[in-house]
Write a protein that holds these residues in place. Structure first.
Motif, PDB file in Angstrom:
ATOM      1  N   LYS A 132       0.842  -1.199   0.000  1.00 34.23           N
ATOM      2  CA  LYS A 132       0.000   0.000   0.000  1.00 34.23           C
ATOM      3  C   LYS A 132       0.874   1.244   0.000  1.00 34.23           C
ATOM      4  O   LYS A 132       2.104   1.151   0.078  1.00 34.23           O
ATOM      5  N   ASN A 133       0.237   2.397  -0.095  1.00 31.46           N
ATOM      6  CA  ASN A 133       0.921   3.704  -0.075  1.00 31.46           C
ATOM      7  C   ASN A 133       1.906   3.851  -1.229  1.00 31.46           C
ATOM      8  O   ASN A 133       2.980   4.433  -1.084  1.00 31.46           O
ATOM      9  N   ILE A 134       1.546   3.328  -2.388  1.00 29.60           N
ATOM     10  CA  ILE A 134       2.422   3.380  -3.558  1.00 29.60           C
ATOM     11  C   ILE A 134       2.400   4.806  -4.124  1.00 29.60           C
ATOM     12  O   ILE A 134       1.329   5.331  -4.420  1.00 29.60           O
ATOM     13  N   PRO A 135       3.566   5.426  -4.273  1.00 28.95           N
ATOM     14  CA  PRO A 135       3.596   6.792  -4.802  1.00 28.95           C
ATOM     15  C   PRO A 135       3.288   6.812  -6.310  1.00 28.95           C
ATOM     16  O   PRO A 135       3.368   5.777  -6.981  1.00 28.95           O
ATOM     17  N   PRO A 136       2.952   7.997  -6.838  1.00 36.12           N
ATOM     18  CA  PRO A 136       2.686   8.098  -8.279  1.00 36.12           C
ATOM     19  C   PRO A 136       3.898   7.685  -9.102  1.00 36.12           C
ATOM     20  O   PRO A 136       5.037   7.802  -8.656  1.00 36.12           O
ATOM     21  N   GLY A 137       3.630   7.176 -10.299  1.00 33.06           N
ATOM     22  CA  GLY A 137       4.688   6.799 -11.230  1.00 33.06           C
ATOM     23  C   GLY A 137       4.586   5.356 -11.657  1.00 33.06           C
ATOM     24  O   GLY A 137       3.637   4.652 -11.314  1.00 33.06           O
ATOM     25  N   LEU A 138       5.584   4.927 -12.416  1.00 31.59           N
ATOM     26  CA  LEU A 138       5.668   3.535 -12.854  1.00 31.59           C
ATOM     27  C   LEU A 138       6.379   2.712 -11.789  1.00 31.59           C
ATOM     28  O   LEU A 138       7.360   3.168 -11.187  1.00 31.59           O
ATOM     29  N   HIS A 139       5.873   1.493 -11.570  1.00 29.96           N
ATOM     30  CA  HIS A 139       6.461   0.604 -10.573  1.00 29.96           C
ATOM     31  C   HIS A 139       6.495  -0.812 -11.123  1.00 29.96           C
ATOM     32  O   HIS A 139       5.620  -1.209 -11.891  1.00 29.96           O
ATOM     33  N   PHE A 140       7.505  -1.572 -10.703  1.00 31.25           N
ATOM     34  CA  PHE A 140       7.631  -2.962 -11.118  1.00 31.25           C
ATOM     35  C   PHE A 140       7.497  -3.855  -9.886  1.00 31.25           C
ATOM     36  O   PHE A 140       8.269  -3.737  -8.940  1.00 31.25           O
TER      37      PHE A 140
ATOM     38  N   CYS B 103      12.539   8.087 -17.772  1.00 31.78           N
ATOM     39  CA  CYS B 103      12.415   8.133 -19.240  1.00 31.78           C
ATOM     40  C   CYS B 103      11.560   6.997 -19.793  1.00 31.78           C
ATOM     41  O   CYS B 103      11.437   6.857 -21.010  1.00 31.78           O
ATOM     42  N   ILE B 104      10.987   6.193 -18.925  1.00 33.88           N
ATOM     43  CA  ILE B 104      10.107   5.110 -19.380  1.00 33.88           C
ATOM     44  C   ILE B 104       8.686   5.647 -19.423  1.00 33.88           C
ATOM     45  O   ILE B 104       8.164   6.112 -18.418  1.00 33.88           O
ATOM     46  N   SER B 105       8.081   5.594 -20.593  1.00 32.92           N
ATOM     47  CA  SER B 105       6.707   6.070 -20.750  1.00 32.92           C
ATOM     48  C   SER B 105       5.775   4.884 -20.957  1.00 32.92           C
ATOM     49  O   SER B 105       6.218   3.758 -21.218  1.00 32.92           O
TER      50      SER B 105
ATOM     51  N   ASP C 287      11.527   2.328   8.064  1.00 35.41           N
ATOM     52  CA  ASP C 287      10.100   2.077   7.893  1.00 35.41           C
ATOM     53  C   ASP C 287       9.424   3.120   7.027  1.00 35.41           C
ATOM     54  O   ASP C 287       8.301   2.920   6.577  1.00 35.41           O
ATOM     55  N   SER C 288      10.051   4.241   6.805  1.00 33.60           N
ATOM     56  CA  SER C 288       9.421   5.277   5.985  1.00 33.60           C
ATOM     57  C   SER C 288      10.265   5.539   4.749  1.00 33.60           C
ATOM     58  O   SER C 288      11.461   5.316   4.729  1.00 33.60           O
ATOM     59  N   VAL C 289       9.616   6.009   3.732  1.00 31.63           N
ATOM     60  CA  VAL C 289      10.293   6.308   2.475  1.00 31.63           C
ATOM     61  C   VAL C 289      10.879   7.710   2.562  1.00 31.63           C
ATOM     62  O   VAL C 289      10.176   8.656   2.865  1.00 31.63           O
ATOM     63  N   THR C 290      12.168   7.841   2.326  1.00 30.76           N
ATOM     64  CA  THR C 290      12.771   9.168   2.286  1.00 30.76           C
ATOM     65  C   THR C 290      12.725   9.679   0.857  1.00 30.76           C
ATOM     66  O   THR C 290      12.582   8.914  -0.097  1.00 30.76           O
ATOM     67  N   THR C 291      12.856  10.969   0.712  1.00 30.64           N
ATOM     68  CA  THR C 291      12.844  11.577  -0.618  1.00 30.64           C
ATOM     69  C   THR C 291      13.967  11.023  -1.471  1.00 30.64           C
ATOM     70  O   THR C 291      13.786  10.728  -2.642  1.00 30.64           O
ATOM     71  N   GLU C 292      15.150  10.835  -0.880  1.00 28.11           N
ATOM     72  CA  GLU C 292      16.307  10.318  -1.629  1.00 28.11           C
ATOM     73  C   GLU C 292      16.033   8.912  -2.158  1.00 28.11           C
ATOM     74  O   GLU C 292      16.346   8.593  -3.299  1.00 28.11           O
ATOM     75  N   GLU C 293      15.429   8.053  -1.336  1.00 25.51           N
ATOM     76  CA  GLU C 293      15.131   6.684  -1.764  1.00 25.51           C
ATOM     77  C   GLU C 293      14.120   6.676  -2.904  1.00 25.51           C
ATOM     78  O   GLU C 293      14.260   5.941  -3.874  1.00 25.51           O
ATOM     79  N   THR C 294      13.083   7.471  -2.773  1.00 25.24           N
ATOM     80  CA  THR C 294      12.070   7.556  -3.823  1.00 25.24           C
ATOM     81  C   THR C 294      12.693   8.081  -5.101  1.00 25.24           C
ATOM     82  O   THR C 294      12.388   7.598  -6.193  1.00 25.24           O
ATOM     83  N   ASN C 295      13.583   9.065  -4.980  1.00 29.88           N
ATOM     84  CA  ASN C 295      14.208   9.643  -6.163  1.00 29.88           C
ATOM     85  C   ASN C 295      15.069   8.645  -6.922  1.00 29.88           C
ATOM     86  O   ASN C 295      15.206   8.749  -8.134  1.00 29.88           O
ATOM     87  N   ARG C 296      15.666   7.668  -6.251  1.00 26.92           N
ATOM     88  CA  ARG C 296      16.468   6.656  -6.951  1.00 26.92           C
ATOM     89  C   ARG C 296      15.618   5.919  -7.980  1.00 26.92           C
ATOM     90  O   ARG C 296      16.035   5.730  -9.121  1.00 26.92           O
ATOM     91  N   TRP C 297      14.440   5.457  -7.565  1.00 25.93           N
ATOM     92  CA  TRP C 297      13.569   4.729  -8.487  1.00 25.93           C
ATOM     93  C   TRP C 297      13.071   5.662  -9.585  1.00 25.93           C
ATOM     94  O   TRP C 297      13.040   5.286 -10.749  1.00 25.93           O
ATOM     95  N   VAL C 298      12.713   6.883  -9.233  1.00 24.91           N
ATOM     96  CA  VAL C 298      12.235   7.851 -10.221  1.00 24.91           C
ATOM     97  C   VAL C 298      13.326   8.128 -11.246  1.00 24.91           C
ATOM     98  O   VAL C 298      13.058   8.178 -12.449  1.00 24.91           O
ATOM     99  N   GLN C 299      14.563   8.271 -10.805  1.00 25.68           N
ATOM    100  CA  GLN C 299      15.671   8.514 -11.733  1.00 25.68           C
ATOM    101  C   GLN C 299      15.856   7.347 -12.689  1.00 25.68           C
ATOM    102  O   GLN C 299      16.162   7.535 -13.865  1.00 25.68           O
ATOM    103  N   LEU C 300      15.687   6.136 -12.202  1.00 34.88           N
ATOM    104  CA  LEU C 300      15.849   4.956 -13.050  1.00 34.88           C
ATOM    105  C   LEU C 300      14.719   4.796 -14.056  1.00 34.88           C
ATOM    106  O   LEU C 300      14.898   4.222 -15.126  1.00 34.88           O
ATOM    107  N   THR C 301      13.526   5.276 -13.721  1.00 36.43           N
ATOM    108  CA  THR C 301      12.357   5.044 -14.577  1.00 36.43           C
ATOM    109  C   THR C 301      11.830   6.301 -15.242  1.00 36.43           C
ATOM    110  O   THR C 301      10.845   6.235 -15.974  1.00 36.43           O
TER     111      THR C 301
END
Length: 158
Positions: free
Chosen positions: A36-44, A135-137, A119-133
């Motif tokens: 749960k609590n999945i942030p916006p964006g693409l996820h695998f 350019c994926i549309s 236990d919580s998502v930090t901005t830096e951790e979230t940004n790693r996945w966002v940076q990797l994805t």
């Protein structure tokens, strides 16, 4: 009950399966039914039949940033014969899961995070996945996987 946020429900997982989402992998428990609590964006999201070396089967999902309407709620079922995550198409099961969402939400869904040490998502951790994805549309996934959004599946043997 906490506010309902985007989530993926994973039904019929084998005991002690390898599970994961984005950059984090883990061994599932019998109580685990999704994230749960999945942030916006693409996820695998992926699953392997055992926590040891096995083929991993996964699905791409897209969570929209829009706050209008109900939050995204994905339901996938592990098929033991083909060992893959399939969309849940049984209307009775979908309605039953939605009716029990409050209990499932409290007891069986783990919060989205990208670090096993916190236990919580930090901005830096979230940004790693966002940076990797970033350019994926949706159109790129549809072209590469030759499928629409409901069938964006991939295995580690693909």
């Amino acid at each position: 009950m906490d506010a309902i946020t985007p989530a993926i429900l994973l039904l019929n997982l084998p005991p002690s399966a390898l599970g994961g989402m984005d950059l984090l992998s883990f061994t599932t428990t019998p109580k685990f039914q999704g994230i749960k609590n999945i942030p916006p964006g693409l996820h695998f999201v992926f699953v392997g039949s055992t926590s040891t070396l096995s083929v991993r089967h996964g699905v791409w999902i897209k969570v929209n940033a829009s706050s209008s309407g109900p939050p995204a709620f994905f339901i996938r079922r592990w098929d033991t014969n083909s060992e893959e995550l399939l969309p849940e198409t049984e209307t009775t099961t979908v309605l039953q899961q939605r009716a029990n969402l409050g209990r499932i939400w409290r007891e069986n869904l783990t919060p989205y995070r990208q670090s096993a040490s916190q236990d919580s998502v930090t901005t830096e951790e979230t940004n790693r996945w966002v940076q990797l994805t970033d350019c994926i549309s949706e159109s790129l996934l549809a072209r590469i996987l030759d499928a629409d959004a409901e069938s964006w599946t991939l295995t580690s043997s693909s």
